[in-house]
Scaffold this motif. Structure first.
Motif, PDB file in Angstrom:
ATOM      1  N   PHE A 116     -19.958 101.420 121.171  1.00  0.00           N
ATOM      2  CA  PHE A 116     -18.805 102.194 121.611  1.00  0.00           C
ATOM      3  C   PHE A 116     -19.190 103.639 121.905  1.00  0.00           C
ATOM      4  O   PHE A 116     -19.909 104.269 121.146  1.00  0.00           O
ATOM      5  CB  PHE A 116     -17.734 102.177 120.501  1.00  0.00           C
ATOM      6  CG  PHE A 116     -16.460 102.859 120.905  1.00  0.00           C
ATOM      7  CD1 PHE A 116     -15.501 102.180 121.644  1.00  0.00           C
ATOM      8  CD2 PHE A 116     -16.218 104.176 120.558  1.00  0.00           C
ATOM      9  CE1 PHE A 116     -14.328 102.813 122.023  1.00  0.00           C
ATOM     10  CE2 PHE A 116     -15.057 104.815 120.951  1.00  0.00           C
ATOM     11  CZ  PHE A 116     -14.105 104.128 121.679  1.00  0.00           C
ATOM     12  N   VAL A 139      -6.984 106.598 125.488  1.00  0.00           N
ATOM     13  CA  VAL A 139      -7.216 105.234 125.011  1.00  0.00           C
ATOM     14  C   VAL A 139      -7.394 104.293 126.206  1.00  0.00           C
ATOM     15  O   VAL A 139      -8.262 103.425 126.212  1.00  0.00           O
ATOM     16  CB  VAL A 139      -6.046 104.780 124.100  1.00  0.00           C
ATOM     17  CG1 VAL A 139      -6.050 103.278 123.908  1.00  0.00           C
ATOM     18  CG2 VAL A 139      -6.141 105.479 122.750  1.00  0.00           C
ATOM     19  N   SER A 149     -10.835 105.017 127.853  1.00  0.00           N
ATOM     20  CA  SER A 149     -11.904 104.671 126.933  1.00  0.00           C
ATOM     21  C   SER A 149     -12.050 103.153 126.792  1.00  0.00           C
ATOM     22  O   SER A 149     -13.163 102.623 126.772  1.00  0.00           O
ATOM     23  CB  SER A 149     -11.594 105.302 125.578  1.00  0.00           C
ATOM     24  OG  SER A 149     -12.673 105.158 124.710  1.00  0.00           O
ATOM     25  N   MET A 150     -10.944 102.444 126.727  1.00  0.00           N
ATOM     26  CA  MET A 150     -11.045 100.987 126.603  1.00  0.00           C
ATOM     27  C   MET A 150     -11.527 100.347 127.897  1.00  0.00           C
ATOM     28  O   MET A 150     -12.299  99.396 127.871  1.00  0.00           O
ATOM     29  CB  MET A 150      -9.719 100.387 126.134  1.00  0.00           C
ATOM     30  CG  MET A 150      -9.467 100.684 124.657  1.00  0.00           C
ATOM     31  SD  MET A 150      -8.382  99.508 123.814  1.00  0.00           S
ATOM     32  CE  MET A 150      -6.876  99.792 124.662  1.00  0.00           C
ATOM     33  N   ASN A 209     -15.274 101.061 127.775  1.00  0.00           N
ATOM     34  CA  ASN A 209     -16.033 100.397 126.725  1.00  0.00           C
ATOM     35  C   ASN A 209     -15.913  98.881 126.723  1.00  0.00           C
ATOM     36  O   ASN A 209     -16.831  98.185 126.326  1.00  0.00           O
ATOM     37  CB  ASN A 209     -15.620 100.946 125.353  1.00  0.00           C
ATOM     38  CG  ASN A 209     -16.285 102.280 125.058  1.00  0.00           C
ATOM     39  OD1 ASN A 209     -17.495 102.334 124.850  1.00  0.00           O
ATOM     40  ND2 ASN A 209     -15.520 103.358 125.063  1.00  0.00           N
ATOM     41  N   ILE A 210     -14.766  98.370 127.145  1.00  0.00           N
ATOM     42  CA  ILE A 210     -14.582  96.915 127.080  1.00  0.00           C
ATOM     43  C   ILE A 210     -14.932  96.248 128.406  1.00  0.00           C
ATOM     44  O   ILE A 210     -15.541  95.200 128.448  1.00  0.00           O
ATOM     45  CB  ILE A 210     -13.125  96.565 126.659  1.00  0.00           C
ATOM     46  CG1 ILE A 210     -12.866  97.124 125.251  1.00  0.00           C
ATOM     47  CG2 ILE A 210     -12.885  95.063 126.699  1.00  0.00           C
ATOM     48  CD1 ILE A 210     -11.470  96.882 124.720  1.00  0.00           C
ATOM     49  N   ARG A 270     -15.231  93.689 120.068  1.00  0.00           N
ATOM     50  CA  ARG A 270     -14.332  94.385 120.977  1.00  0.00           C
ATOM     51  C   ARG A 270     -13.512  95.448 120.244  1.00  0.00           C
ATOM     52  O   ARG A 270     -12.825  95.153 119.263  1.00  0.00           O
ATOM     53  CB  ARG A 270     -13.382  93.361 121.597  1.00  0.00           C
ATOM     54  CG  ARG A 270     -12.461  93.930 122.671  1.00  0.00           C
ATOM     55  CD  ARG A 270     -11.583  92.836 123.214  1.00  0.00           C
ATOM     56  NE  ARG A 270     -10.988  92.093 122.128  1.00  0.00           N
ATOM     57  CZ  ARG A 270     -10.942  90.760 122.037  1.00  0.00           C
ATOM     58  NH1 ARG A 270     -11.413  90.029 123.004  1.00  0.00           N
ATOM     59  NH2 ARG A 270     -10.396  90.181 120.999  1.00  0.00           N
ATOM     60  N   GLY A 316      -7.161  99.100 120.640  1.00  0.00           N
ATOM     61  CA  GLY A 316      -6.219 100.217 120.649  1.00  0.00           C
ATOM     62  C   GLY A 316      -5.110  99.973 119.647  1.00  0.00           C
ATOM     63  O   GLY A 316      -4.632  98.844 119.526  1.00  0.00           O
ATOM     64  N   ILE A 335      -8.272 104.364 118.863  1.00  0.00           N
ATOM     65  CA  ILE A 335      -9.076 103.140 119.006  1.00  0.00           C
ATOM     66  C   ILE A 335      -9.844 102.913 117.706  1.00  0.00           C
ATOM     67  O   ILE A 335     -10.424 103.852 117.156  1.00  0.00           O
ATOM     68  CB  ILE A 335     -10.059 103.260 120.188  1.00  0.00           C
ATOM     69  CG1 ILE A 335      -9.287 103.421 121.498  1.00  0.00           C
ATOM     70  CG2 ILE A 335     -10.978 102.038 120.251  1.00  0.00           C
ATOM     71  CD1 ILE A 335     -10.184 103.749 122.682  1.00  0.00           C
ATOM     72  N   PHE A 341     -13.083 101.045 116.201  1.00  0.00           N
ATOM     73  CA  PHE A 341     -14.277 100.425 116.786  1.00  0.00           C
ATOM     74  C   PHE A 341     -15.289  99.953 115.750  1.00  0.00           C
ATOM     75  O   PHE A 341     -16.428  99.633 116.083  1.00  0.00           O
ATOM     76  CB  PHE A 341     -14.936 101.367 117.802  1.00  0.00           C
ATOM     77  CG  PHE A 341     -15.540 102.612 117.205  1.00  0.00           C
ATOM     78  CD1 PHE A 341     -14.760 103.725 116.965  1.00  0.00           C
ATOM     79  CD2 PHE A 341     -16.893 102.667 116.880  1.00  0.00           C
ATOM     80  CE1 PHE A 341     -15.308 104.870 116.406  1.00  0.00           C
ATOM     81  CE2 PHE A 341     -17.448 103.808 116.329  1.00  0.00           C
ATOM     82  CZ  PHE A 341     -16.652 104.920 116.090  1.00  0.00           C
ATOM     83  N   TYR A 374      -5.416  95.612 123.848  1.00  0.00           N
ATOM     84  CA  TYR A 374      -6.691  95.826 124.532  1.00  0.00           C
ATOM     85  C   TYR A 374      -6.661  95.128 125.883  1.00  0.00           C
ATOM     86  O   TYR A 374      -5.908  94.170 126.077  1.00  0.00           O
ATOM     87  CB  TYR A 374      -7.872  95.326 123.679  1.00  0.00           C
ATOM     88  CG  TYR A 374      -7.748  93.905 123.193  1.00  0.00           C
ATOM     89  CD1 TYR A 374      -8.142  92.832 123.987  1.00  0.00           C
ATOM     90  CD2 TYR A 374      -7.234  93.630 121.923  1.00  0.00           C
ATOM     91  CE1 TYR A 374      -8.033  91.534 123.529  1.00  0.00           C
ATOM     92  CE2 TYR A 374      -7.112  92.330 121.463  1.00  0.00           C
ATOM     93  CZ  TYR A 374      -7.512  91.286 122.269  1.00  0.00           C
ATOM     94  OH  TYR A 374      -7.390  89.996 121.821  1.00  0.00           O
TER      95      TYR A 374
END
Lengths: 339, 135
Positions: free
Chosen positions: A5, A17, A20-21, A24-25, A103, A106, A131, A133, A176
């Motif tokens: 992350f 959020v 960022s998701m 990152n995802i 994963r 949020g 988030i 992580f 998410y």
């Protein structure tokens, strides 16, 4: 246990959020904070009469919590998972399952028990977003987008903020985006145009006096009457609340206008319509005026400015802002979008 | 706001993090930069807390004069309005209003007192005496 992350700082929690998701995802790096805010039609204003928040006026400078994430994902064709829970045990289990699957998640949380915030900011506000992580021993690893660095909460502390009670209670809510196919530039282009059109609607076409640009005018007129109606002390507290909502944690009314200005500039890279760059300047001006209004309000609540003329000036700033924002959204409405 | 105008005033949040802001650079392009805080916002928080502290003191005096139960004091101390307290305790709002009366409060069961104590994050003893020791 820690999911791979990268922490990102943002001006506002939900934008942060979202971005960022996605990064990152899904590995989607083109969507910046301003783009998420604009595609999600985040700019708004509403004054809710008869409702009191902490004994003062109920005002919001942005769209309803949750919509920025939802709309941005929808525009990009990304399916979203969102779950609420009645039992804290189930809520923690679902969180751990996601982390175990590698994963980040949020979470909507309440600020009152958020231990890493300074006490001065901890009101019963339940629509903050963070988030989670990872987990090390009893501590959950937290990425709070308004913070420069990552932080942590014990499992007890996290449960408490996820199950904060009262208005907008999070009910352990987690969410998410799910993995998806390739996101095309065309989807982003369409998302931008749809986001702008929806924001035009919200700011200048909602009937009634309390929402959008009309709401700013409505509030301006109220403000001018506060001195006589409430007395100096209470009027000062009301204005302080107006500023607190405007410049809330992360960002606020003024800040949102600047983010929208940044959005229009960045949108230009995807939709090369030159008007966007000019209209961006109007939002910069609106944001600057919101800040001028806040300075004026501060003069009043600190007791330096006390006359009716000072309240009139405060109201006039807001009327000017309403004019600037109305013009700006009208210009956005007139744009002929390329096919 | 221009990049050069970004405020760097002392603030409560500034003690733990700087805030990200969108500002315009000399070429007119939006960029991000960090702010330590803004005096205008810090003072809005200050006067809000001064008001809460005053109301908390007034509530305590009211309780000592036997005009309200300690619930009034703790609702001020924890900035909980009726709907919020109702949500945390599960009591109806009209019940809480009744419990705000000193005579009714004195007859509350330990179980009900414990619910309030939990919502306010204090012991039952502290709830009754208003002697709260916090760091």
């Amino acid at each position: 246990m820690k999911v791979e992350f990268e922490h990102l700082q943002a001006a506002h929690c939900e934008n942060g959020v979202t971005v960022s998701m996605l990064r990152n995802i899904i590995g989607e790096t083109r969507i910046t904070e301003p783009l998420a805010f604009g595609i999600g039609s985040g700019l708004f204003f509403v004054y809710i009469p008869f409702l009191k928040v902490s004994g003062g006026p109920a005002i919001a400078y942005r769209t309803q919590p949750g919509l920025i994430f939802k709309r941005t994902c929808k525009a990009l064709g990304i399916p979203v998972v969102r779950k609420k829970f009645s039992s804290p045990k189930e809520a923690e289990k679902a969180l751990m399952e996601s982390l175990n699957a590698g994963r980040p998640v949020g979470c909507q949380v309440g600020v009152y028990h958020l231990t890493y915030f300074p006490k001065e900011y901890r009101f019963h506000f339940n629509a903050h977003n963070i988030i989670v992580f990872g987990k090390e021993d009893d501590n959950y690893l937290i990425s709070d987008p308004i913070m420069e660095d990552v932080t942590s909460l014990s499992s007890y502390e996290l449960e408490r903020v996820r199950f904060a009670k009262g208005a907008l209670a999070p009910k352990g809510q987690l969410y998410y985006p799910q993995h998806t196919g390739i996101i095309t530039d065309e989807q982003i282009r369409k998302g931008i145009i749809t986001g702008i059109k929806r924001n035009v609607r919200d700011m200048i076409h909602i009937p009634g006096p309390i929402a959008g640009v009309a709401g700013i005018r409505f509030t301006a007129k109220k403000v001018k009457k506060w001195r006589d109606k409430l007395g100096l002390r209470k009027a000062g507290l009301y204005l302080a609340q107006l500023v607190r909502m405007q410049e809330e944690i992360g960002t606020g009314g003024g800040g949102f206008r600047f983010i929208y200005g940044a959005f229009l500039q960045q949108a230009h890279a995807f939709v090369p319509v030159d008007e966007l760059l000019d209209i961006s300047k109007s939002f910069t001006k609106a944001g600057d005026r919101w800040r001028d209004a806040a300075v004026q309000a501060a003069g009043i609540y600190k007791g330096r400015l006390t006359t009716q003329a000072d309240f009139d000036q405060m109201g006039d700033y807001m009327l000017e802002i309403a004019d600037i924002e109305k013009e700006a959204f009208k210009s956005l409405e007139k744009i002929k979008w390329p096919k | 706001m221009k990049k050069s105008d970004i405020p760097q005033d002392p603030s409560a949040l500034g003690r733990i993090t700087k805030e990200l802001q969108y500002v315009v650079d000399e070429q007119g392009n939006y960029v991000t930069d960090l702010s330590n805080g803004w005096e205008v916002k810090a003072s809005a928080l200050d006067i809000t807390w001064q008001d809460i502290d005053n109301q908390t003191k007034e509530a305590k005096e009211k309780v000592l004069r036997n005009e309200a139960s300690p619930l009034l004091y703790f609702m001020q101390l924890r900035i909980m309005d009726l709907p919020t307290l109702a949500a945390y305790t599960g009591f109806w709002k009209w019940k809480i209003k009744r419990h705000l009366r000193p005579d009714v409060f004195r007859k509350l069961s330990e179980k009900k007192l414990a619910k309030y104590a939990e919502a306010f994050d204090v012991s039952v003893d502290e709830l009754k005496t208003m002697n709260v020791h916090e760091g």
